[in-house]
Write a protein that holds these residues in place. Structure first.
Motif, short mmCIF file in Angstrom:
data_model
loop_
_atom_site.label_atom_id
_atom_site.label_comp_id
_atom_site.label_asym_id
_atom_site.label_seq_id
_atom_site.Cartn_x
_atom_site.Cartn_y
_atom_site.Cartn_z
N GLN A 246 24.55 39.69 -37.40
CA GLN A 246 24.67 41.01 -36.77
C GLN A 246 25.65 41.01 -35.60
OE1 GLN A 246 23.39 43.66 -38.13
NE2 GLN A 246 22.28 42.49 -39.68
N GLY A 247 25.83 39.86 -34.94
CA GLY A 247 26.65 39.86 -33.74
C GLY A 247 25.96 40.61 -32.63
N CYS A 258 29.27 39.06 -21.78
CA CYS A 258 28.55 38.66 -22.99
C CYS A 258 29.39 37.66 -23.77
CB CYS A 258 28.24 39.87 -23.86
SG CYS A 258 27.37 39.48 -25.39
N LYS A 259 28.75 36.57 -24.21
CA LYS A 259 29.46 35.53 -24.95
C LYS A 259 29.20 35.61 -26.45
CE LYS A 259 31.05 33.64 -21.18
NZ LYS A 259 32.49 33.72 -20.85
N LYS A 260 28.50 36.62 -26.89
CA LYS A 260 28.23 36.77 -28.32
C LYS A 260 29.46 37.32 -29.04
CE LYS A 260 23.26 37.58 -27.77
NZ LYS A 260 22.13 38.52 -28.04
N THR A 261 29.41 37.28 -30.36
CA THR A 261 30.50 37.80 -31.17
C THR A 261 30.35 39.31 -31.35
OG1 THR A 261 30.69 35.70 -32.36
CG2 THR A 261 31.66 37.65 -33.40
N HIS A 262 31.42 40.04 -31.08
CA HIS A 262 31.45 41.50 -31.25
C HIS A 262 32.43 41.83 -32.36
CE1 HIS A 262 29.52 42.49 -27.26
NE2 HIS A 262 29.90 41.25 -27.05
N SER A 280 35.15 37.18 -29.53
CA SER A 280 34.26 36.03 -29.67
C SER A 280 34.75 34.90 -28.76
CB SER A 280 34.25 35.54 -31.12
OG SER A 280 35.53 35.05 -31.49
N ARG A 281 33.95 33.87 -28.68
CA ARG A 281 34.40 32.67 -27.98
C ARG A 281 35.59 32.08 -28.72
NH1 ARG A 281 31.43 29.86 -24.25
NH2 ARG A 281 29.34 30.63 -23.78
N ASP A 282 36.55 31.59 -27.96
CA ASP A 282 37.69 30.93 -28.58
C ASP A 282 37.26 29.55 -29.08
OD1 ASP A 282 40.41 30.50 -29.31
OD2 ASP A 282 40.61 29.22 -27.54
N ARG A 283 37.83 29.14 -30.18
CA ARG A 283 37.60 27.81 -30.73
C ARG A 283 38.71 27.48 -31.70
NH1 ARG A 283 36.62 28.50 -35.76
NH2 ARG A 283 35.28 30.11 -36.63
N SER A 333 31.95 48.94 -44.14
CA SER A 333 32.33 48.49 -42.80
C SER A 333 31.32 47.51 -42.24
CB SER A 333 32.46 49.71 -41.87
OG SER A 333 33.47 50.58 -42.31
N ARG A 334 30.03 47.79 -42.46
CA ARG A 334 28.98 46.90 -41.95
C ARG A 334 29.04 45.54 -42.62
NH1 ARG A 334 25.36 50.29 -41.97
NH2 ARG A 334 24.53 50.00 -44.09
N LYS A 335 29.31 45.52 -43.93
CA LYS A 335 29.41 44.24 -44.64
C LYS A 335 30.60 43.44 -44.13
CE LYS A 335 29.84 42.14 -49.21
NZ LYS A 335 29.94 42.35 -50.67
N LEU A 336 31.74 44.08 -43.91
CA LEU A 336 32.90 43.38 -43.38
C LEU A 336 32.60 42.79 -42.02
CD1 LEU A 336 35.85 42.51 -43.34
CD2 LEU A 336 36.46 44.82 -42.56
N ALA A 337 31.93 43.55 -41.15
CA ALA A 337 31.57 43.05 -39.83
C ALA A 337 30.66 41.83 -39.94
CB ALA A 337 30.90 44.15 -39.01
N GLN A 338 29.68 41.90 -40.83
CA GLN A 338 28.77 40.77 -41.03
C GLN A 338 29.52 39.54 -41.51
OE1 GLN A 338 25.98 42.81 -43.73
NE2 GLN A 338 24.36 42.39 -42.26
N CYS A 339 30.46 39.73 -42.43
CA CYS A 339 31.20 38.60 -42.98
C CYS A 339 32.11 37.96 -41.93
CB CYS A 339 32.03 39.04 -44.18
SG CYS A 339 31.02 39.46 -45.63
N LEU A 340 32.69 38.77 -41.06
CA LEU A 340 33.52 38.23 -39.98
C LEU A 340 32.68 37.43 -38.99
CD1 LEU A 340 35.92 41.25 -39.40
CD2 LEU A 340 36.57 38.98 -40.22
#
Length: 466
Positions: A246-247, A258-262, A280-283, A333-340
């Motif tokens: 969900q991010g 916030c350090k979570k993924t958006h 998101s956090r860089d890596r 759109s929600r599925k794409l966000a989840q996959c990212l």
């Protein structure tokens, strides 16, 4: 009966277009003081952006800037790159190799040994070898699974040459390359291949939810095999590991630390794009993982901008479907966000990292994973390969509950394994602390392959003549 006539399209037509409009690659060491600027102008086609990123990341180069434009059937991409020491790419052999590979990304065959020598280190293969039998294994993750898989292969006389495994959201995806332990070379006898598949399926499927779905796939040597890490993303996607993702829900309002993924997906009706923003956090390999998902989900990137603020990376993509339309529904759109979110999380390393270099021998992976298992350690991610008489790789381990491993347990494991074992910890200041086998500590600076620094970019239509 109605007869429908369709035009014949020669399969060589696309390659003809590319030959007529051959890519132009410029490697510039004069424009920027601190990095090498790689500029690519080329006819556009689906997947070419991902292939270019693969070329650079397979060489362990740091992408410090990137901006992308591919409107009108033509692409203009710019990458600012450095080596792992933060220096420009000045080796002419390496520069020539980069230029050749970017000009013909379809014909890639791995990194030549002479370039590995000029890089002064072994580069782990990102393409499945054409000399070995490849095993693709997916299923529900559980403690000791890698140990059971490697033990089964050892019993069947298979010598593991390389193995890469990811775990995420209770799922596991693994690609293992094996050769005949007695004769060498790929396993070609069909009866033996069937026995290997049957044995591995019995190991994996005892805990697999969908018995109708094959959990083990064997592939013979071939020249067109998919990039290993891209294939792992595809395997995890097929396992639907993205469904729980969900991010952040946005309640932190992004800028409050916030350090979570958006991930947000919006529609730009004026231009007909869907706009994807990822924070998101860089890596390392962050750009590769993001573009990989967009490509494999059949989206086309027309413009993109990536920037870094502190330890956080901001990515913006203007995309369409391959048929030219924007995303059609909220569900899509929600599925794409989840996959990212899933693609970003898969490579995030949980647990303590152990770097291992030891003698290459039959049953090595089984021995290593058995030692971990007997000491109550679970493997969350692994990558190991052989180089002649030596084998090297890394393991990320936790205790059986998924918490940090006990230092005393880790020390015991190191003593049992022997060889060269390094315990790598992330220190609070983001450098890497490395514990050698003699107990001494040293610090190594952190260089992320995914450091994408473009903090001054204000518009996607930035001038490419800059």
């Amino acid at each position: 009966m109605e007869i429908v006539y369709q035009p014949y399209i020669d399969p060589e037509f696309e390659s003809l277009i590319e030959r007529i409009n051959a890519p132009r690659v410029c490697i510039d060491n004069d424009t920027c003081q601190h990095c090498t600027v790689v500029k690519v102008d080329s006819a556009n086609r689906h997947g070419i952006l991902l292939e270019m990123v693969q070329v650079l990341t397979d060489l362990d180069l740091v992408i410090s800037k990137s901006y992308i434009c591919s409107d009108g059937g033509w692409l203009m991409d710019v990458f600012h790159v450095r080596d792992q020491l933060g220096k420009k790419i000045t080796d002419e052999t390496l520069n020539l190799y980069i230029q050749q590979e970017l000009c013909d990304t379809k014909m890639r065959a791995g990194v030549p040994k002479e370039l590995q020598t000029c890089q002064k280190r072994k580069l782990r293969p990102c393409h499945i070898s054409t000399e070995h039998t490849a095993l693709e294994i997916t299923g529900r993750d559980r403690p000791g699974l890698m140990s059971d898989i490697s033990a089964a292969l050892y019993e069947l006389g298979c010598h593991i040459m390389t193995a890469v495994a990811w775990t995420h959201n209770g799922r596991m995806a693994c690609i293992i390359q094996v050769e005949d332990g007695l004769k060498g070379g790929p396993i070609m006898v069909q009866k033996r291949l069937a026995l290997v598949q049957e044995k591995l399926e019995s190991v994996v499927e005892g805990h697999h939810e969908n018995r109708d779905k094959k959990s083990v796939l064997l592939t013979a040597p071939a020249a067109d095999r998919t990039h290993t890490e891209r294939r792992l993303h595809q395997m995890m996607y097929a396992e639907k590991d993205y469904e729980p993702c969900q991010g952040c829900d946005g309640s932190c309002r992004y800028w409050n630390g916030c350090k979570k993924t958006h991930v947000t997906v919006e529609t730009c009706k004026e231009k007909g794009y869907s706009v994807v923003n990822v924070r998101s956090r860089d890596r390392n390999k962050l750009l590769f993982d993001t573009v990989c998902v967009l490509t494999d989900m059949q989206y086309v990137v027309f413009h993109a901008a990536v920037s870094l603020k502190g330890s956080m990376a901001n990515q913006e993509y203007f995309i369409r479907r391959q048929d030219g339309s924007s995303l059609a529904s909220e569900t899509e759109s929600r599925k794409l966000a989840q996959c990212l979110v899933a693609a970003i999380e898969r490579r995030v390393s949980h647990g303590l990292r152990l770097d291992i270099c030891t003698e290459n021998k039959m049953g090595l992976l089984w021995y290593l994973t058995r030692v971990f298992r007997e000491n109550g350690l679970s493997i969350t991610r692994t990558e190991i390969g052989t180089h002649g008489e030596r084998a090297s790789g890394c393991f990320y381990v936790t205790d059986a509950s998924g918490n940090d491993a006990n230092p005393r347990t880790v020390e015991l494991v190191r003593q049992q394994i022997g060889g060269s074992v390094f315990v790598v910890n992330k220190s609070p200041n983001s450098s890497l602390s490395i514990s050698r086998s003699n107990g001494e500590m040293e610090e190594r600076p952190r260089f992320s392959l995914g450091n994408l620094l473009w903090s001054q970019l204000e518009r996607l239509t930035f001038s490419f003549g800059h």
